[in-house]
Scaffold this motif. Structure first.
Motif, mmCIF file in Angstrom:
data_model
loop_
_atom_site.group_PDB
_atom_site.id
_atom_site.type_symbol
_atom_site.label_atom_id
_atom_site.label_comp_id
_atom_site.label_asym_id
_atom_site.label_seq_id
_atom_site.Cartn_x
_atom_site.Cartn_y
_atom_site.Cartn_z
ATOM 1 N N GLY A 14 0.842 -1.192 0.000
ATOM 2 C CA GLY A 14 0.000 0.000 0.000
ATOM 3 C C GLY A 14 0.878 1.243 0.000
ATOM 4 O O GLY A 14 2.111 1.174 -0.097
ATOM 5 N N GLU A 15 0.236 2.398 0.107
ATOM 6 C CA GLU A 15 0.957 3.665 0.202
ATOM 7 C C GLU A 15 1.791 3.662 1.478
ATOM 8 O O GLU A 15 1.398 3.061 2.477
ATOM 9 N N GLY A 16 2.941 4.320 1.440
ATOM 10 C CA GLY A 16 3.724 4.442 2.663
ATOM 11 C C GLY A 16 5.214 4.362 2.416
ATOM 12 O O GLY A 16 5.694 4.457 1.275
ATOM 13 N N LEU A 67 6.682 1.680 -0.133
ATOM 14 C CA LEU A 67 6.454 2.004 -1.538
ATOM 15 C C LEU A 67 7.334 3.169 -1.978
ATOM 16 O O LEU A 67 7.948 3.111 -3.046
ATOM 17 N N ARG A 68 7.407 4.221 -1.151
ATOM 18 C CA ARG A 68 8.244 5.374 -1.513
ATOM 19 C C ARG A 68 9.707 4.971 -1.652
ATOM 20 O O ARG A 68 10.386 5.362 -2.596
ATOM 21 N N LYS A 79 -3.695 -2.804 -0.638
ATOM 22 C CA LYS A 79 -2.383 -3.203 -1.171
ATOM 23 C C LYS A 79 -2.487 -3.149 -2.692
ATOM 24 O O LYS A 79 -2.380 -4.155 -3.377
ATOM 25 N N HIS A 103 -0.648 -1.569 -4.946
ATOM 26 C CA HIS A 103 0.554 -1.350 -5.749
ATOM 27 C C HIS A 103 1.360 -2.642 -5.861
ATOM 28 O O HIS A 103 1.592 -3.332 -4.867
#
Length: 154
Positions: free
Chosen positions: A57-59, A62-63, A117, A119
């Motif tokens: 997921g975003e966070g 991922l970054r 989730k 990505h």
């Protein structure tokens, strides 16, 4: 000191064996750099051809994975007598959802943790390495409480 028979040496695994072992388990540890420090995240993954795909997921994960720095994924396994560890180093690429992805590795990629989730991330390897070794009996390392090698405890 112990009297166990000598153990076979650690076996250095070839890439094909590493990929076979990675297919046997579904959880590994993703290592990324965040603000110059290592961060490690458990991930559910699938081997897709000669790469590893996971969902997130975003966070932070991922970054960091989507950034310019290299990543690594480590996975382990064992049976009654041997253990192994495989390390995949490379670059992470955030994937656009596609029919091919969703009918391939993405179809059976189920994270253990609930939540969005959405990505998919592929680790494109620059190296794959692994080791396999015989598990040593726990008695090999046993010291009785209150006794140290070479010391009188009385």
């Amino acid at each position: 000191m112990h009297n166990d028979p000598p153990q076979p040496p650690t076996e250095v695994l070839d890439a094909g064996t590493c990929w076979d072992l990675l297919r046997r388990v579904s959880v590994g540890h993703l290592a990324v750099l965040v603000d110059g420090y290592p961060e490690v995240f458990p991930v559910n993954y699938k081997v897709d051809q000669q790469s590893v795909v996971f969902r997130t997921g975003e966070g932070t994960k991922l970054r960091a994975a989507g950034g310019p720095l290299a990543v690594a994924l480590e996975a382990d396994g064992h049976d009654d007598s041997q253990a192994w560890s495989v390390l995949v180093k490379g670059r992470a690429v955030i994937l656009e959802p596609s029919k091919e992805l969703l009918t391939g590795a993405g179809l059976t990629l189920f994270p253990w943790q609930a939540g969005e989730k959405d990505h998919f991330v592929r680790i494109v390897p620059t190296s794959v390495s692994g080791r396999r070794f015989t598990i040593t009996s726990p008695l090999t390392w046993w010291n009785h409480v209150g006794q140290s090698a070479g010391r009188d405890t009385a």
